[in-house]
Design a protein around this motif. Structure first.
Motif, PDB file in Angstrom:
ATOM      1  N   PHE A  56       4.543 -21.274  36.781  1.00 50.85           N
ATOM      2  CA  PHE A  56       3.748 -22.315  36.138  1.00 50.85           C
ATOM      3  C   PHE A  56       4.313 -22.907  35.190  1.00 50.85           C
ATOM      4  N   LYS A  57       5.037 -22.196  34.383  1.00 52.77           N
ATOM      5  CA  LYS A  57       5.668 -22.648  33.074  1.00 52.77           C
ATOM      6  C   LYS A  57       6.780 -23.818  33.477  1.00 52.77           C
ATOM      7  N   ARG A  58       7.445 -23.557  34.739  1.00 53.26           N
ATOM      8  CA  ARG A  58       8.490 -24.685  35.408  1.00 53.26           C
ATOM      9  C   ARG A  58       7.800 -26.104  35.266  1.00 53.26           C
ATOM     10  N   ILE A  59       6.772 -25.995  36.237  1.00 53.52           N
ATOM     11  CA  ILE A  59       6.275 -27.309  36.436  1.00 53.52           C
ATOM     12  C   ILE A  59       5.388 -27.776  35.208  1.00 53.52           C
ATOM     13  N   LEU A  60       5.121 -26.863  34.248  1.00 53.88           N
ATOM     14  CA  LEU A  60       4.350 -27.466  33.106  1.00 53.88           C
ATOM     15  C   LEU A  60       5.422 -28.174  32.039  1.00 53.88           C
ATOM     16  N   LEU A 329       4.895 -18.942  43.161  1.00 56.65           N
ATOM     17  CA  LEU A 329       5.021 -19.972  43.155  1.00 56.65           C
ATOM     18  C   LEU A 329       6.638 -20.293  42.770  1.00 56.65           C
ATOM     19  N   GLU A 330       7.117 -19.289  42.054  1.00 61.92           N
ATOM     20  CA  GLU A 330       8.396 -19.472  41.762  1.00 61.92           C
ATOM     21  C   GLU A 330       9.172 -19.425  42.939  1.00 61.92           C
ATOM     22  N   ASN A 331       8.819 -18.485  43.986  1.00 57.14           N
ATOM     23  CA  ASN A 331       9.562 -18.280  45.159  1.00 57.14           C
ATOM     24  C   ASN A 331       9.434 -19.575  46.020  1.00 57.14           C
ATOM     25  N   LEU A 332       8.163 -20.230  45.927  1.00 55.49           N
ATOM     26  CA  LEU A 332       8.100 -21.502  46.579  1.00 55.49           C
ATOM     27  C   LEU A 332       8.809 -22.695  46.097  1.00 55.49           C
ATOM     28  N   PHE A 333       8.989 -22.666  44.939  1.00 57.93           N
ATOM     29  CA  PHE A 333       9.911 -23.725  44.051  1.00 57.93           C
ATOM     30  C   PHE A 333      11.322 -23.797  44.445  1.00 57.93           C
ATOM     31  N   ASN A 334      11.564 -22.413  44.314  1.00 58.97           N
ATOM     32  CA  ASN A 334      13.073 -22.085  44.658  1.00 58.97           C
ATOM     33  C   ASN A 334      13.527 -22.479  45.898  1.00 58.97           C
ATOM     34  N   PHE A 335      12.544 -22.238  46.960  1.00 63.38           N
ATOM     35  CA  PHE A 335      12.796 -22.576  48.525  1.00 63.38           C
ATOM     36  C   PHE A 335      12.768 -23.944  48.507  1.00 63.38           C
ATOM     37  N   LEU A 336      11.819 -25.006  47.956  1.00 63.73           N
ATOM     38  CA  LEU A 336      12.040 -26.134  47.998  1.00 63.73           C
ATOM     39  C   LEU A 336      13.228 -26.808  47.750  1.00 63.73           C
ATOM     40  N   ASP A 337      13.618 -26.226  46.474  1.00 60.45           N
ATOM     41  CA  ASP A 337      15.037 -26.724  45.933  1.00 60.45           C
ATOM     42  C   ASP A 337      16.119 -26.534  46.764  1.00 60.45           C
ATOM     43  N   GLU A 339      15.805 -25.871  50.679  1.00 67.15           N
ATOM     44  CA  GLU A 339      15.325 -26.421  51.732  1.00 67.15           C
ATOM     45  C   GLU A 339      15.394 -28.044  51.726  1.00 67.15           C
ATOM     46  N   VAL A 340      14.635 -28.419  50.688  1.00 66.13           N
ATOM     47  CA  VAL A 340      14.162 -29.956  50.806  1.00 66.13           C
ATOM     48  C   VAL A 340      15.209 -30.553  49.777  1.00 66.13           C
ATOM     49  N   GLY A 341      15.476 -29.717  48.598  1.00 68.26           N
ATOM     50  CA  GLY A 341      16.421 -30.518  47.678  1.00 68.26           C
ATOM     51  C   GLY A 341      15.553 -30.956  46.357  1.00 68.26           C
ATOM     52  N   ASN A 342      16.097 -30.290  45.249  1.00 70.18           N
ATOM     53  CA  ASN A 342      15.540 -30.906  43.936  1.00 70.18           C
ATOM     54  C   ASN A 342      15.605 -32.291  43.723  1.00 70.18           C
ATOM     55  N   GLY A 343      14.402 -33.196  43.572  1.00 67.89           N
ATOM     56  CA  GLY A 343      14.630 -34.385  43.554  1.00 67.89           C
ATOM     57  C   GLY A 343      14.077 -35.188  44.629  1.00 67.89           C
ATOM     58  N   ASN A 344      13.918 -34.348  45.608  1.00 64.20           N
ATOM     59  CA  ASN A 344      13.433 -35.058  47.080  1.00 64.20           C
ATOM     60  C   ASN A 344      12.000 -34.733  47.439  1.00 64.20           C
ATOM     61  N   TYR A 345      11.276 -33.908  46.375  1.00 66.77           N
ATOM     62  CA  TYR A 345       9.972 -33.812  46.838  1.00 66.77           C
ATOM     63  C   TYR A 345       9.064 -34.162  45.752  1.00 66.77           C
ATOM     64  N   THR A 346       7.877 -34.116  45.814  1.00 65.48           N
ATOM     65  CA  THR A 346       6.984 -34.473  44.867  1.00 65.48           C
ATOM     66  C   THR A 346       5.716 -33.416  44.915  1.00 65.48           C
ATOM     67  N   LEU A 347       5.345 -32.675  44.161  1.00 62.81           N
ATOM     68  CA  LEU A 347       3.953 -31.808  44.186  1.00 62.81           C
ATOM     69  C   LEU A 347       2.890 -31.985  43.001  1.00 62.81           C
ATOM     70  N   PHE A 348       1.827 -31.871  43.524  1.00 68.04           N
ATOM     71  CA  PHE A 348       0.784 -31.615  42.628  1.00 68.04           C
ATOM     72  C   PHE A 348       0.058 -30.284  42.675  1.00 68.04           C
ATOM     73  N   LEU A 349      -0.254 -29.687  41.746  1.00 71.63           N
ATOM     74  CA  LEU A 349      -1.169 -28.337  41.837  1.00 71.63           C
ATOM     75  C   LEU A 349      -2.452 -28.543  40.956  1.00 71.63           C
ATOM     76  N   THR A 350      -3.455 -28.101  41.575  1.00 70.35           N
ATOM     77  CA  THR A 350      -4.945 -28.381  41.014  1.00 70.35           C
ATOM     78  C   THR A 350      -5.670 -27.070  41.636  1.00 70.35           C
ATOM     79  N   ALA A 351      -6.999 -27.006  41.319  1.00 69.62           N
ATOM     80  CA  ALA A 351      -8.028 -25.951  42.064  1.00 69.62           C
ATOM     81  C   ALA A 351      -9.305 -26.792  42.443  1.00 69.62           C
ATOM     82  N   ASP A 352      -9.745 -26.017  43.469  1.00 72.19           N
ATOM     83  CA  ASP A 352     -11.053 -26.797  44.108  1.00 72.19           C
ATOM     84  C   ASP A 352     -12.266 -26.672  43.468  1.00 72.19           C
ATOM     85  N   HIS A 353     -12.230 -25.737  42.437  1.00 75.99           N
ATOM     86  CA  HIS A 353     -13.273 -25.435  41.405  1.00 75.99           C
ATOM     87  C   HIS A 353     -12.820 -24.601  40.413  1.00 75.99           C
TER      88      HIS A 353
END
Length: 547
Positions: A56-60, A329-337, A339-353
């Motif tokens: 959470f702190k990384r994306i904040l 989430l840290e696991n997922l973000f490191n994987f995206l860096d 597999e996809v490349g930091n700077g090659n992806y955009t994400l949003f995080l929210t809740a359904d309620h």
């Protein structure tokens, strides 16, 4: 010579500016939508001291956080939330008015994604007879596919079927969800495919589900350090079947057989880790973010909702679940860096309620709260009808704080349906626990521009909603929850205030305390991608989020 040199410098500056502008407008190769089921905004702040730096702190710190973001409609349920996030509009337009609702045309209760026209792909059960056909508008993912002439891939992933199906949209390449019980497999629907890809079959046989269920659920850190939650042994939680008290440790290997086998995986933090594993496998095997087109994956973490319902928002269990999710989430973000490349992806995080504090807990600390019996309320309404209209057959259904009239009966005894509806609204307001009551006719003829009636109106769909709509008092739940646990569904801030964080390609760093609404995510991402908004969109671009 000086003049030539000056012109050269000017050309370099202009060219550099053009190059920078080109870099800043490069579209991401992959968009990731992350929805955390039942996440209150205050989970970001309550547990902040225990979160690591990579989740959470990384994306904040590296992204843009909306601190005053809310749902702008009633009811705040899972299917409605996921649909509203991705369509940029409310039930008024997209028509997903609840998880389950009474269909006044079919005269029965229906489930949002059930569809008998399709079959299960992945096993011989009925868990895959699903599609998004009841959602009447497009999603961001649909618009991305349309903008690229159906190139690029869109995939939904969640333990819950509705949370995978609705975000991915009508044109998705795939949606996958987890079929628990005796099955324990990720499945899909023939709406998307004729058979599971080999990689999904391999994932289903890799033994990870059993591995996660082979360990007790203990706290990630010393339970004595979990000072942000109430005592572990309390009267406000629900035990697993076969467990005497709802306290740590939870012996999952022993409890598994009495709690529907693989389905218990949904109700513990390991379900989020399992979802992360499958999402990573999806990205790798489908080569998302590797083509000349922008791909989209919608990931929904559902175990947070199951834990919240069972143990409540102030429990040790919910604290531990979010501390573990932070690591997922840290696991997922490191994987995206990687597999996809930091700077090659955009994400949003929210809740359904979000969710309300357990009403019995609130009552114990002298805060008004209530449990509401639908059965008793319906009996009261029938007595009202008998007194004023000489019949107790005028109400067809009461559910989701809506009253559906028996219009055939009303017509047969020469009554005016609007008169009946208004009388029920007038009398409903006198019932203990009901705070507001309005007729469908009022919602069709009056515009509420603010307040809780505005949220009710945004959730009202003229074609599918009931004839009288009700709002209970704050901190009110069904009597089903008297035994413990919590839920959601209202338009009060405890259910509407959720996190919205944007991160990655095209996103600036910062935060905002301005009020934004959940429907603003879709047009903002659409603008980032330079595509058309979803076709029912009523949200606005959050321009301070974008570079």
């Amino acid at each position: 010579m000086k003049k030539v040199f000056s012109i050269l410098i000017l050309c370099i500056i202009v060219l550099t500016g053009c190059e920078n502008e080109k870099k800043n407008t490069t579209k991401p190769k992959l968009v990731i939508g992350i929805v955390i089921d039942q996440m209150r905004y205050d989970y970001l702040t309550r547990f902040a001291d225990k979160y690591g730096e990579g989740g959470f702190k990384r994306i904040l710190k590296g992204g843009f956080s909306l601190e005053n973001a809310h749902y702008n409609y009633i009811p705040t349920f899972t299917a409605v939330g996921h649909t509203s996030i991705y369509t940029g509009t409310t039930p008024t337009n997209h028509a997903i008015i609840s998880n389950n609702w009474y269909d006044k045309y079919l005269k029965k209760e229906i489930y949002c994604v059930d569809d008998e026209n399709y079959n299960t792909i992945g096993n011989d059960g009925d868990g895959g007879k699903k599609s998004p056909y009841r959602m009447l508008t497009t999603t961001i993912a649909d618009q991305l596919r349309l903008s690229q002439n159906m190139k690029g891939k869109t995939i939904g992933v969640s333990i819950k079927d509705r949370s995978a199906i609705l975000p991915a949209g009508h044109t998705a390449n795939a949606a996958y969800w987890f079929d628990g019980g005796a099955q324990g497999k990720w499945i899909s629907s023939s709406y998307y495919m004729n058979e599971l890809p080999n990689w999904v079959n391999e994932f289903n046989t890799n033994g990870n589900a059993d591995a996660y269920l082979s360990k007790p659920w203990t706290t990630l850190y010393d339970i004595n350090t979990y000072t942000e939650s109430v005592e572990d042994d309390n009267n406000f939680e629900v035990t697993f079947k076969g467990q005497e008290k709802p306290i740590f440790p939870h012996d999952i290997p022993t409890l598994r057989s009495k709690n529907n086998n693989y389905s218990i995986l949904k109700a513990i933090p390991a379900g989020n880790s399992f979802t992360t594993d499958f999402a990573k496998a999806t990205i790798t095997n489908e080569q998302l973010g590797k083509s000349n087109y922008t791909d989209f994956i919608a990931i929904s973490y559902s175990s947070t909702d199951y834990v919240g319902h069972q143990f409540g928002v102030a429990s040790k269990e919910i604290e531990d679940t979010y501390l573990r999710l932070d690591k997922d989430l840290e696991n997922l973000f490191n994987f995206l860096d990687t597999e996809v490349g930091n700077g090659n992806y955009t994400l949003f995080l929210t809740a359904d309620h979000a969710a309300v504090q357990v009403p019995s807990y609130l009552k114990s600390v002298k805060i008004p709260a209530n449990y509401f019996s639908v059965t008793k309320f319906k009996n009261y309404l029938n007595e009202v009808c008998k007194e004023h209209f000489k019949s107790d057959k005028l109400i067809e259904n009461v559910s989701n704080y809506q009253i559906f009239l028996n219009k055939e009966k009303i017509k047969s005894i020469n009554l005016d349906e609007h008169l009946v509806a208004q009388k029920l609204a007038d009398e409903a307001i006198n019932y203990k626990g009901i705070y507001k009551a309005v007729t469908a006719k009022t919602l069709q003829t009056t515009t509420f521009t603010a307040g809780i009636l505005n949220k009710l109106q945004n959730g009202y769909n003229q074609k599918f909603s009931g004839d009288v709509l009700l709002i209970p008092n704050p901190s009110t739940l069904s009597t089903y929850y008297k035994k413990g646990g919590t839920s959601h569904g209202s338009g009060y801030s405890y259910d509407t205030h959720i996190p919205i964080i944007f991160y990655g390609n095209g996103i600036t760093k910062g935060s905002s305390k301005k009020k934004y609404e959940i429907v603003d995510i879709a047009p903002t991402i659409s603008n980032l991608l330079q595509i058309e908004f979803p076709n029912g969109n009523t949200g606005k671009i959050i321009d301070e989020v974008l570079k």
